[in-house]
Every structure is written in structure tokens, then in C-alpha cells.
Design an enzyme around this catalytic site. Structure first.
Site, PDB file in Angstrom:
ATOM      1  CE1 TYR A 147      -4.301  -1.230  -0.066  1.00  0.00           C
ATOM      2  CE2 TYR A 147      -3.347  -2.920   1.355  1.00  0.00           C
ATOM      3  CZ  TYR A 147      -4.375  -2.476   0.536  1.00  0.00           C
ATOM      4  OH  TYR A 147      -5.463  -3.271   0.314  1.00  0.00           O
ATOM      5  CB  ALA A 148       3.236   2.833   1.548  1.00  0.00           C
ATOM      6  CG  HIS A 156       0.704  10.595  -1.918  1.00  0.00           C
ATOM      7  ND1 HIS A 156      -0.431  11.354  -1.740  1.00  0.00           N
ATOM      8  CD2 HIS A 156       0.287   9.316  -2.030  1.00  0.00           C
ATOM      9  CE1 HIS A 156      -1.497  10.555  -1.732  1.00  0.00           C
ATOM     10  NE2 HIS A 156      -1.095   9.312  -1.914  1.00  0.00           N
ATOM     11  CG  ASP A 163      -4.256   8.796  -0.359  1.00  0.00           C
ATOM     12  OD1 ASP A 163      -4.122   8.530  -1.570  1.00  0.00           O
ATOM     13  OD2 ASP A 163      -3.409   8.517   0.506  1.00  0.00           O
ATOM     14  CD  GLU A 206      -3.269   2.847  -2.694  1.00  0.00           C
ATOM     15  OE1 GLU A 206      -3.267   4.050  -3.036  1.00  0.00           O
ATOM     16  OE2 GLU A 206      -2.361   2.334  -2.024  1.00  0.00           O
TER      17      GLU A 206
HETATM   18 ZN   LIG Z   1      -2.352   7.688  -2.120  1.00  0.00          ZN
END
Ligand SMILES: [Zn+2]
Length: 287
Positions: A147-148, A156, A163, A206
Site C-alpha cells: 500500500y505504500a 504523493h 487520497d 486503492e
Molecule cells: Zn495515495
């Protein structure tokens, strides 16, 4: 009596036609034609000289993932703290007072939220925007690689992604998520990590993460079900894509940074340049 009834009908109908509420307006349309040509279109009589090396790593179309890191040039220079910009935060909430984002992207987001509000979808919240490398590193340690992304490898870090949540439910269930998935392209945004593209993006679904790429790119990607990796690959192959979005005609052309320096554009034409963060530069002309 009948005559009066008829007259009232005409007046009511006239009122709605003049006021033109959202349901009477034409939805945004997009026609996309994928060409395979390197020929210079007729009318492209002006040339611009582009410093390719400088342009490859900046712009709205940069591909940033585990393979391609953010370069200093790619970070937006108009990053603001949204909590301090009241005029940019109308009709939605902020998770905390430290959410940063490109002012330009925030303006596009504001426009999109207004349109959603007109369709009674109005419980949006931004939970994350621009992150510096330090913040990204912390997040990567907390969330892990599904997720990252590590510092310098997240969108980002550009200031072009955010988000978005709903205060009603998780984005996968909320009307806010469904509305964005269907409409975000009209405002230049794309759902960056869709469910059916996990094998290409390397990131799990996501429903909250949206990326600004701008028009016509968001329209082309949405209507051809392409994620950024696929769109840039297609451009590299075809060299040229034309799109008509809401009556505006665009030509998107790909140039290899090592080869091309002089680029043809229409006389007095409007154009935008973005690198792909790999080895190419994309020139988008609004004809
Ligand atoms: Zn994000």
C-alpha cells in the site's frame, strides 16, 4: 381552464430550459482516435525548441513507481497547506490541518467537488496530499510495500496525487467513491490503482487514490481503460493520439528525448509539455 394549464406548462418548461439544470446539460463526451504516425500535421507551421533533458522529469504525466523515482524537477512548485487556503476548501473536509497539495491541482479538485455536489454527492474528505520524502519514509515503514512506496517513489511526493475519502463509508462502498470512479476524468483526474490493474501498477486496489494528469489525458485513459504505465507505453509506440473532449480537439505526441529537439506546433497554438519520467517528452496541442 385548459388554456391556462397549457400556458403554465410552457412557462415551466421555458424556465427549465433557460436555467439549464445539470440533468439537461449534455454529459461530457470524449472521442479518442489512436493514430500511428510521425508525420507533421498540416498547419503545424511553427517550431519550438525544447530542452529535452530538462523536460523529461517534470510535468503532469510523470510516471512514478518503484522503478522510476521522483526527480527534484518533478515536484510541484505551487504546494500549499490547504487548511490555510479557505478559498480552495469549499464543500469538502480535511482530515487534519497539515494537508499539502499543488494549488493548481486543488483548484481542479474544487471544481470537481462542486460538480459532484450538484448531483447530491457531497461527503468528501482529503486524507492525504503532497508528502515530502521524510513523511513518505515513515508511511512506508508503517504500511508496507502493498500500500505504500518508498520515499521518492510515490506520486504523493510530486504534489499531483491525493487520497480522497468519504465521511459516509469506505470509498469502495460510498457514493463518493462511485461518483469519482465514473466522473473524475472530466476534471483531469484518474483512479491510479484500479482493481483490474494490480499486475501492472504493482499496487493493490486503492479506491481513494486519485492522480492529476490533466485533460485530454484523463479522458483518453478512462475511455480506453489504461493506467498511466499503459498510456505512456501506447504513446511511445503510436507517437500520436488525437482526442476530442467536449468539442475541444487535442493532439498528443510523443518525442524521444535523446533524438528530438525541435517540435512543430500549430501557428499561435496552445501547447503543454510534460516528460514521462523515463526517456520521453509528451507535447499536447489544443487545436
Ligand atoms: Zn495515495
Amino acid at each position: 381552464m385548459k388554456k391556462w394549464g397549457f400556458l403554465i406548462c410552457i412557462i415551466v418548461l421555458g424556465y427549465f430550459l433557460i436555467k439549464s439544470p445539470a440533468w439537461l446539460q449534455q454529459p461530457k463526451e470524449a472521442n479518442v482516435e489512436i493514430q500511428n504516425t510521425v508525420e507533421i500535421p498540416a498547419g503545424y507551421t511553427e517550431t519550438i525548441s525544447v530542452d529535452m533533458k530538462n523536460e523529461v522529469h517534470k510535468g503532469n504525466l510523470l510516471l512514478v513507481n518503484s522503478e522510476y523515482p521522483v526527480h527534484a524537477d518533478g515536484i510541484r512548485t505551487d504546494i500549499v497547506n490547504l487548511a490555510e487556503q479557505q478559498e480552495l476548501v469549499r464543500g469538502y473536509g480535511l482530515l487534519d490541518q497539515n494537508i499539502m497539495l499543488s494549488r493548481y491541482v486543488a483548484q481542479a479538485f474544487q471544481k470537481m467537488i462542486e460538480a459532484a455536489g450538484e448531483e447530491e454527492v457531497r461527503y468528501f474528505i482529503i486524507s492525504s496530499g503532497y508528502r515530502d520524502f521524510k513523511k513518505q519514509e515513515q508511511l512506508y515503514e508503517e504500511k508496507g510495500s502493498d500500500y505504500a512506496l518508498p520515499a521518492g517513489h510515490s506520486e504523493h511526493n510530486l504534489g499531483l496525487s491525493m487520497d480522497i475519502g468519504s465521511t459516509l463509508a469506505a470509498m469502495s462502498e460510498a457514493p463518493e467513491g462511485a461518483w469519482l470512479e465514473k466522473n473524475a476524468w472530466k476534471y483531469g483526474f484518474v483512479l491510479r490503482y484500479p482493481k483490474d490493474k494490480v499486475d501492472i501498477t504493482g499496487i493493490q486496489y486503492e479506491p481513494w487514490h486519485f492522480r492529476y494528469v490533466g485533460l485530454p489525458h484523463s479522458a483518453i485513459m478512462y475511455h480506453n481503460n489504461l493506467v498511466l504505465e499503459q498510456y505512456l507505453e501506447l504513446l511511445q509506440q503510436k507517437k500520436s493520439i488525437s482526442a476530442e473532449v467536449e468539442g475541444e480537439h487535442y493532439l498528443v505526441r510523443y518525442y524521444e528525448a535523446s533524438k528530438d529537439k525541435t517540435i512543430n506546433i500549430p501557428e499561435h497554438g496552445q501547447y503543454e509539455i510534460s516528460g514521462d519520467n523515463m526517456k520521453g517528452v509528451i507535447v499536447t496541442v489544443e487545436e
